[in-house]
Design an enzyme around this catalytic site. Structure first.
Site, PDB file in Angstrom:
ATOM      1  N   SER A 116       0.887  -1.505  -0.038  1.00 32.91           N
ATOM      2  CA  SER A 116      -0.099   0.026  -0.110  1.00 32.91           C
ATOM      3  C   SER A 116       1.113   1.358  -0.148  1.00 32.91           C
ATOM      4  O   SER A 116       2.275   1.202   0.348  1.00 32.91           O
ATOM      5  CB  SER A 116      -0.333   0.202   1.242  1.00 32.91           C
ATOM      6  OG  SER A 116      -1.265   1.278   1.278  1.00 32.91           O
ATOM      7  N   TYR A 159      -2.397  -0.807  11.639  1.00 30.95           N
ATOM      8  CA  TYR A 159      -2.641  -0.818  10.143  1.00 30.95           C
ATOM      9  C   TYR A 159      -0.853  -0.195   9.468  1.00 30.95           C
ATOM     10  O   TYR A 159      -0.295  -1.171   8.737  1.00 30.95           O
ATOM     11  CB  TYR A 159      -3.492  -0.246   9.094  1.00 30.95           C
ATOM     12  CG  TYR A 159      -3.634  -1.018   7.246  1.00 30.95           C
ATOM     13  CD1 TYR A 159      -3.635  -2.348   7.252  1.00 30.95           C
ATOM     14  CD2 TYR A 159      -3.165  -0.875   6.335  1.00 30.95           C
ATOM     15  CE1 TYR A 159      -3.758  -3.257   5.797  1.00 30.95           C
ATOM     16  CE2 TYR A 159      -2.847  -0.797   5.194  1.00 30.95           C
ATOM     17  CZ  TYR A 159      -3.548  -1.756   4.560  1.00 30.95           C
ATOM     18  OH  TYR A 159      -3.279  -1.907   3.530  1.00 30.95           O
ATOM     19  N   LYS A 197       2.062  -2.312   7.179  1.00 26.14           N
ATOM     20  CA  LYS A 197       2.113  -2.162   5.928  1.00 26.14           C
ATOM     21  C   LYS A 197       3.886  -1.630   6.008  1.00 26.14           C
ATOM     22  O   LYS A 197       4.592  -2.568   5.106  1.00 26.14           O
ATOM     23  CB  LYS A 197       1.523  -1.022   5.278  1.00 26.14           C
ATOM     24  CG  LYS A 197       0.264  -1.771   5.454  1.00 26.14           C
ATOM     25  CD  LYS A 197      -0.008  -3.167   4.340  1.00 26.14           C
ATOM     26  CE  LYS A 197      -0.778  -3.868   3.613  1.00 26.14           C
ATOM     27  NZ  LYS A 197      -1.056  -4.989   3.004  1.00 26.14           N
TER      28      LYS A 197
END
Length: 335
Positions: free
Chosen positions: A140, A153, A157
């Site tokens: 991402s 999150y 990542k």
């Protein structure tokens, strides 16, 4: 019936994973579908078969390393080997950091980061002896750029990014034929925004612009066949974010602080505990499919994504154009 590659997709029951499994099936791949939810996995298997592929359903929690190893062995027992492993499974919490409990933060990290680590380890166990195979880490823009309300999150990542870079260097050092690459995605129209644990006043949503999961799936399928490249960026918003973060990160901090709390929610309440501890499409759930509730605004193509996939071709065309222009100019001077 002759089938193509053996592909493992984690988080295959919905969203990007679901669209990716279907995209691989269109090339007649044998696709192993790994996820927790029953309803989504059954529907994904049906889509794979209707698209021309062969489906193997494996119910697994990616945070359990033994279960992940067993799942990989089940794929090899069924198909003989693994050509491509796509790490995609994740979960999240939409809330300020101070409102996320230690257990919740740990769970997001175990699924979203360690799930990739365990999946990669399982893939390498079967790929390294054959000296071939591709591992695609679905990332991402948030692998480089943290945003408010998604600290767990974003942290996971970022960790995947560092882990993958380290692994890539090791594979290059050893001269291995196994490749690993990463695909950095923008906001995508998936069911995750109705699945994640949400403590915001409004419903969770992706930051605009929003892309359809098929855009991401095309990038993942391409990356799997062109895994020598370090990473792929999908969507103009991803490019803009990563460049701004590299050039003016402090300015971007202030911009995101001012805009992204509101940009990640919309009017309306939310229900349930999310899929942090149990799948939303479990025995008492339903199939959510690949798309979320943002079809009205999501775009189905990405010119930037096409340029990223065809970067080498474009450079060759530009070089050829430059040579042609130089020759023409030379002829004119001589004439």
């Amino acid at each position: 019936m002759k089938h193509g590659k053996v592909v493992v997709v984690t988080g295959a029951s919905g969203g990007v994973g679901r669209a990716t499994a279907r995209a691989f099936a269109e090339s007649r791949a044998r696709v192993a579908l790994l996820a927790r939810g029953r309803e989504g996995l059954a529907a994904a298997a049906d889509e794979v078969q209707r698209a021309g592929g062969e489906a193997l359903v494996v119910s697994v929690d990616m945070a359990d390393p033994k279960a992940v190893d067993d799942a990989a062995q089940q794929v090899v027992d069924a198909y003989g080997h693994i050509d491509v492993w796509v790490n995609n499974a994740f979960t999240g919490v939409f809330a300020p950091f101070t409102q996320i409990t230690p257990d919740e933060f740990r769970r997001v990290t175990e699924v979203t980061y360690l799930g990739y680590v365990f999946g990669t380890r399982a893939a390498l166990h079967h790929m390294l002896p054959r000296d071939r195979g591709s591992i695609v880490q679905v990332g991402s823009a948030l692998a480089y750029r943290g945003i408010p309300l998604q600290s767990a999150y974003c942290g996971a990542k970022h960790a995947i990014q560092g882990f993958n870079e380290s692994l890539r260097c090791e594979l290059l050092h050893s001269g291995s034929g196994v490749r690993t690459t990463m695909v950095q995605l923008p906001g995508v129209n998936t069911p995750q925004f109705d699945w994640v644990l949400n403590r915001m006043p409004g419903k969770a949503r992706p930051v605009a612009p929003v892309y359809q999961p098929e855009v991401a799936a095309r990038a993942v399928v391409h990356a799997a066949s062109h895994a020598r490249r370090r990473e792929y960026w999908v969507g103009g918003s991803t490019v803009a974010t990563l460049i701004a973060n590299a050039v003016v990160p402090g300015v971007l901090d202030r911009y995101l602080a001012r805009t992204n709390v509101e940009a990640q929610q919309e009017e309306g309440g939310h229900e349930g505990p999310g899929n942090l501890w149990a799948p939303a499409d479990g025995p008492h759930g339903r199939d959510f499919g690949a798309h979320g509730r943002f079809d009205d605004e999501a775009v189905s193509s990405s010119p930037q994504g096409w340029l990223s996939r065809n970067r080498g071709r474009m450079l060759m065309a530009a070089a050829a154009g430059g040579v042609g222009a130089a020759v023409t100019a030379g002829l004119r001077r001589r004439g």
